[in-house]
Write a protein that holds these residues in place. Structure first.
Motif, PDB file in Angstrom:
ATOM      1  N   ALA A 184       1.053  -1.529   0.099  1.00  0.00           N
ATOM      2  CA  ALA A 184       0.311  -0.232  -0.004  1.00  0.00           C
ATOM      3  C   ALA A 184       1.296   1.513  -0.196  1.00  0.00           C
ATOM      4  N   THR A 185       1.992   1.217   0.357  1.00  0.00           N
ATOM      5  CA  THR A 185       2.861   2.456   0.411  1.00  0.00           C
ATOM      6  C   THR A 185       4.083   2.491  -0.539  1.00  0.00           C
ATOM      7  N   LEU A 186       4.233   1.307  -1.499  1.00  0.00           N
ATOM      8  CA  LEU A 186       5.010   2.046  -2.821  1.00  0.00           C
ATOM      9  C   LEU A 186       3.583   2.300  -4.132  1.00  0.00           C
ATOM     10  N   GLU A 187       2.507   2.057  -3.656  1.00  0.00           N
ATOM     11  CA  GLU A 187       1.144   2.818  -4.911  1.00  0.00           C
ATOM     12  C   GLU A 187       1.551   3.944  -4.899  1.00  0.00           C
ATOM     13  N   VAL A 188       1.636   4.807  -3.981  1.00  0.00           N
ATOM     14  CA  VAL A 188       1.824   5.961  -4.322  1.00  0.00           C
ATOM     15  C   VAL A 188       3.158   6.208  -5.187  1.00  0.00           C
ATOM     16  N   GLU A 189       4.556   5.439  -5.259  1.00  0.00           N
ATOM     17  CA  GLU A 189       4.987   5.837  -6.053  1.00  0.00           C
ATOM     18  C   GLU A 189       4.695   5.734  -7.552  1.00  0.00           C
ATOM     19  N   PRO A 229      -2.107  -2.161 -10.179  1.00  0.00           N
ATOM     20  CA  PRO A 229      -3.396  -2.933  -9.512  1.00  0.00           C
ATOM     21  C   PRO A 229      -3.092  -4.243  -9.391  1.00  0.00           C
ATOM     22  N   ALA A 230      -1.998  -5.046  -9.704  1.00  0.00           N
ATOM     23  CA  ALA A 230      -1.210  -5.840  -9.180  1.00  0.00           C
ATOM     24  C   ALA A 230      -0.534  -5.491  -7.514  1.00  0.00           C
ATOM     25  N   VAL A 237      -7.746   1.064   2.709  1.00  0.00           N
ATOM     26  CA  VAL A 237      -8.790   2.175   1.992  1.00  0.00           C
ATOM     27  C   VAL A 237      -8.199   3.794   1.516  1.00  0.00           C
ATOM     28  N   GLN A 238      -6.778   3.735   2.234  1.00  0.00           N
ATOM     29  CA  GLN A 238      -6.318   4.795   0.909  1.00  0.00           C
ATOM     30  C   GLN A 238      -5.798   4.549   0.173  1.00  0.00           C
ATOM     31  N   MET A 239      -5.796   4.171  -0.284  1.00  0.00           N
ATOM     32  CA  MET A 239      -4.588   3.799  -1.766  1.00  0.00           C
ATOM     33  C   MET A 239      -6.217   4.297  -2.807  1.00  0.00           C
ATOM     34  N   ALA A 240      -5.690   4.712  -4.059  1.00  0.00           N
ATOM     35  CA  ALA A 240      -6.356   4.956  -4.878  1.00  0.00           C
ATOM     36  C   ALA A 240      -6.983   3.888  -5.769  1.00  0.00           C
ATOM     37  N   ASP A 241      -7.799   4.462  -6.840  1.00  0.00           N
ATOM     38  CA  ASP A 241      -9.238   3.472  -6.819  1.00  0.00           C
ATOM     39  C   ASP A 241      -8.642   2.005  -7.845  1.00  0.00           C
ATOM     40  N   ALA A 242      -8.834   0.983  -7.648  1.00  0.00           N
ATOM     41  CA  ALA A 242      -8.011  -0.459  -8.182  1.00  0.00           C
ATOM     42  C   ALA A 242      -9.431  -1.332  -8.098  1.00  0.00           C
ATOM     43  N   ALA A 254     -13.433  -3.693  -4.827  1.00  0.00           N
ATOM     44  CA  ALA A 254     -14.569  -4.285  -4.116  1.00  0.00           C
ATOM     45  C   ALA A 254     -14.305  -4.459  -2.773  1.00  0.00           C
ATOM     46  N   THR A 255     -13.730  -4.342  -2.146  1.00  0.00           N
ATOM     47  CA  THR A 255     -13.292  -4.538  -0.101  1.00  0.00           C
ATOM     48  C   THR A 255     -12.174  -3.219   0.397  1.00  0.00           C
ATOM     49  N   ARG A 256     -12.881  -1.985  -0.123  1.00  0.00           N
ATOM     50  CA  ARG A 256     -12.468  -0.881   1.144  1.00  0.00           C
ATOM     51  C   ARG A 256     -13.477  -0.318   2.124  1.00  0.00           C
ATOM     52  N   GLY A 257     -14.782  -0.562   1.720  1.00  0.00           N
ATOM     53  CA  GLY A 257     -15.486  -1.080   3.100  1.00  0.00           C
ATOM     54  C   GLY A 257     -15.510  -1.743   4.025  1.00  0.00           C
TER      55      GLY A 257
END
Length: 214
Positions: A14-19, A27-28, A87-92, A97-100
């Motif tokens: 989740a941290t690397l996703e913002v790079e 997505p991966a 929950v803070q990740m960008a839309d994927a 499907a699991t945020r809530g």
């Protein structure tokens, strides 16, 4: 430790996703984060059952209540951190499907981890005060410092993500408790190293310098 290891992978993904450089892999990374969080959650529940069965079937002595039992709370705390970061990740697709579900489950794990703190403190009192087991420095004391720090971080993340100011405030205050615990444990470690390791070496060196007996 199984749960903590899995949730650590979720936090990393989740941290690397913002790079920006990893935008094509989002997505991966989302899949890896949600997968690791889910596996860690399952493993925590499974280990909780194992520990509960052990406590009910084997006589529980005061000497058995060692500091690593605090990892039971630390595992819930890092589960909250991982869930809040997801929950803070960008839309994927996987996150959407699991945020809530993850947001709600993170609140559940935060509440359960908070509930575990009083029993763990009482268990320490029962071990060291009631049964008078000496409270000495040991490396496993860092197993208490990690959960305290992670609980503070998780509470602040959860408070920001789910818009719960009181949870964020609890985490902020608890971070100072964790800092005090870290400082005390670190100083105690240095004193123990000096007293039990470095200081006994000096008399031996002086004895080596004494003239040989005739």
């Amino acid at each position: 430790m199984w749960a903590v290891a899995s949730q650590s992978i979720a936090v990393l993904a989740a941290t690397l996703e913002v790079e920006p450089e990893l935008a094509p892999a989002r997505p991966a990374l989302a899949l890896l984060a949600v997968f690791s969080w889910s596996v860690g959650t399952f493993l925590y529940c499974a280990v909780g059952v194992f520990v509960g069965v052990r406590m009910l079937t084997v006589p529980f002595r005061p000497a058995d209540l060692t500091p690593p039992y605090w990892v039971a709370m630390g595992a819930t705390a890092i589960t909250v951190v991982a869930g809040a970061r997801i929950v803070q990740m960008a839309d994927a697709p996987m996150v959407d499907a699991t945020r809530g579900l993850i947001a709600g489950a993170s609140v559940f794990f935060w509440a359960f981890g908070t509930w575990l703190i009083p029993p763990l403190v009482i268990a320490g009192w029962w071990r060291h005060v009631r049964h008078r087991i000496p409270f000495r420095y040991e490396a496993t004391l860092w197993s208490i410092v990690f959960p305290l720090g992670m609980y503070g971080v998780g509470s602040q993340f959860l408070g920001d993500v789910d818009h719960l100011p009181i949870v964020h405030t609890i985490g902020y205050v608890e971070m100072w408790v964790a800092l005090a615990a870290w400082t005390g444990t670190f100083v105690w470690m240095l004193v123990t190293i000096w007293r039990d390791v470095l200081r006994p070496v000096r008399p031996a060196r002086r004895a080596d310098r004494s003239p040989p007996a005739r």
